[in-house]
Design an enzyme around this catalytic site. Structure first.
Site, mmCIF file in Angstrom:
data_model
loop_
_atom_site.group_PDB
_atom_site.id
_atom_site.type_symbol
_atom_site.label_atom_id
_atom_site.label_comp_id
_atom_site.label_asym_id
_atom_site.label_seq_id
_atom_site.Cartn_x
_atom_site.Cartn_y
_atom_site.Cartn_z
ATOM 1 N N SER A 2 -9.542 -1.787 7.104
ATOM 2 C CA SER A 2 -8.982 -1.567 5.764
ATOM 3 C C SER A 2 -8.178 -2.725 5.194
ATOM 4 C CB SER A 2 -8.130 -0.298 5.757
ATOM 5 O OG SER A 2 -8.960 0.841 5.809
ATOM 6 N N LYS B 8 0.863 -1.194 0.000
ATOM 7 C CA LYS B 8 0.000 0.000 0.000
ATOM 8 C C LYS B 8 0.895 1.238 0.000
ATOM 9 C CE LYS B 8 -3.954 1.549 2.843
ATOM 10 N NZ LYS B 8 -4.845 1.139 3.961
ATOM 11 N N SER C 230 -9.424 0.813 3.021
ATOM 12 C CA SER C 230 -8.654 1.667 2.137
ATOM 13 C C SER C 230 -7.512 0.939 1.419
ATOM 14 C CB SER C 230 -8.079 2.848 2.926
ATOM 15 O OG SER C 230 -7.183 2.398 3.915
#
Lengths: 70, 439
Positions: free
Chosen positions: B156, B56, B132
């Site tokens: 997330s 990420k 996310s």
């Protein structure tokens, strides 16, 4: 004394609007006119969540969860 | 095939498929090929030797600015050092191939991003990945890499694991170092692996453990490997979360939990008391801490935020301290109630999300015949768990043909081993699986 188990209603829109008008300048924040409605909407969601939390009776011996260890 | 050839093939596949998927924001081609060469020469060994992975884009990657899904962070100087967890994985032989799309500043459950475009669900490109850690779910679900890293503050890792049909692990709060990553909510931020197999995420998790003096929140725990005991026999006391976790969900989300429960021999239900207030508390604390983190940017560059992030953060900046303090005190109370449940059971099962992946751009959802706003409800079942830092293995389950759903296998603090062991049993029984999307 422990928190009292009384219902806490979320503040109404006028109160939140007044709160925002007072606090935004205090924080040095400026919202463009188009942002005001969604910001208020978000504040209402947060206030409703907070009311649910404030409504819950806790003994005063219950300490906050975060902890600092030097 | 040499490691260098394998990594070259991985990079080529990403370049061919990712433009329609939106999982990656950067490739680390040169370093990946160099690292693969070192593996081929025997200079790098380890349990993950040659395994490609991606992170990420809130993880520091040497040579790249740490975007955290934002436009503003593009101006940051490139990171000079990899995040601790990347260093740990590479020390075990894994090879970083790139950085992944995410919701802005991790304040997101959809995987949509106004700056980089949405990450798209590999099983249906018109649908959300969840967020996310959306790129982390998409890249693994599409089989572009078998292993990704994500962060999980309120869900997330677990949400995109469910929507994209991959395995995920949100470890115990404080287990893995957060140093070298862009924060969101210090009280709740966790990092963890996502991937295509339980053994894969367990191996990555084991490699990432270890004390890091740069992380002042990390718990002083020994390294506790999970891989050796992954297939251990023996009874696990499993229960299903009832009450709050059995309401406001699509029937198929609850069916996924039932399937997992039957396969694990769950014996009953337990109720996590006041879960709705736990979620509300997490909501208030997240908004307040997130706003405090971003206040200077909100003062000076608010127009450059994704509006959905900005409006929530500005609202969060106005939260009275009293509300946050009460939420943190409630957190202590709730933690004690939930930990008591683990005297009777080892693991608790709950849905990861109330429904399957919604369409991109969708703003409401019909659940139990009622139309509900989408964004705030995606994390309905994940927030009350991360609120008190419990470890969760998120497993992909398909109770019927179609898009995947997720089941949370929740354990007591520091018992990632039990959550992963149950995940492995479900994988071996064919109940949980992460088949690569056909793209």
């Amino acid at each position: 004394m422990p928190d009292l188990p009384h219902p806490v209603a979320p503040p109404d829109e006028a109160v939140l609007r007044a709160h925002a008008a007072a606090v935004l300048p205090l924080l040095g924040l400026a919202a463009e006119p188009a942002w005001e409605a969604p910001i208020l909407q978000n504040l209402q969601v947060i206030a409703a969540a907070a009311a649910l939390v404030l409504d819950f009776p806790l003994d005063e011996t219950v300490e906050p969860a975060p902890r600092f260890e030097p | 095939m040499s490691a260098r050839e394998a990594i070259a093939a991985t990079l080529s596949r990403i370049e061919a498929i990712d433009p329609g998927l939106g999982a990656f924001t950067a490739l680390t081609r040169e370093r990946a090929l160099a690292r693969a060469g070192a593996v081929d020469r025997g200079e790098v060994t380890g349990p993950l030797a040659g395994t490609p992975f991606a992170v990420k884009n809130l993880f520091d990657v040497a040579g790249l600015p740490t975007l955290a899904g934002s436009r503003i962070n593009r101006e940051r100087p490139p990171a000079t050092r990899d995040a601790f967890l990347i260093r740990q994985l590479e020390a075990a032989g894994a090879i970083l191939v790139g950085a992944l799309n995410m919701g802005e500043y991790a304040y997101d459950f959809t995987g949509e991003n106004i700056h980089d475009g949405p990450s798209r669900n590999p099983h249906d490109l018109t649908r959300m990945t969840g967020g996310s850690s959306g790129g982390s779910g998409a890249a693994a679900g599409a089989g572009l890499v078998p292993l990704t890293l994500g962060s999980d503050t309120n869900g997330s890792i677990r949400v995109p694991s469910a929507f994209c049909g991959v395995f995920g692990l949100k470890p115990t709060f404080g287990r893995l170092s957060r140093a070298g990553t862009f924060p969101f909510v210090a009280s709740f931020d966790h990092l963890g692996p996502m991937g295509l197999s339980v053994a894969g995420i367990a191996a990555a998790y084991d490699a990432m453990q270890g004390r890091d003096a740069d992380d002042h929140w990390q718990a002083d725990r020994p390294v506790e490997p999970t891989l050796p005991g992954l297939d251990a026999e023996g009874d696990l006391r499993v229960a299903v979360a009832g009450g709050y976790f059995a309401r406001n969900a699509a029937p198929e989300a609850l069916a996924a939990v039932r399937l997992a429960a039957e396969a694990l021999g769950a014996t009953g239900t337990v109720e996590l008391p006041e879960a709705a207030r736990a979620r509300a508390s997490a909501y208030v604390i997240s908004a307040a801490e997130g706003a405090a983190l971003h206040l200077d940017r909100l003062r000076t560059r608010a127009a450059e935020f994704d509006p959905a992030t900005r409006d929530r953060l500005i609202a969060g900046a106005m939260i009275p301290a009293i509300w946050v303090q009460k939420a943190q005190r409630f957190r202590r109370w709730y933690r004690e109630q939930v930990l008591a449940l683990f005297e009777e059971v080892d693991l608790i099962l709950a849905p990861s999300t109330p429904f399957r992946a919604p369409r991109l751009g969708q703003t409401t959802m019909i659940v139990d015949g009622r139309e509900i706003p989408l964004r705030p409800n995606i994390g309905l079942f994940t927030q009350p768990i991360s609120f008190i830092g419990l470890p969760v293995a998120a497993v992909p389950v398909r109770p019927e043909p179609g898009l995947p759903l997720g089941v949370q296998i929740i354990a007591a603090p520091w018992r990632e081993d039990l959550a992963l062991r149950a995940a492995r049993r479900l994988e071996r029984a064919g109940i949980a699986a992460a088949p690569v999307a056909a793209l």
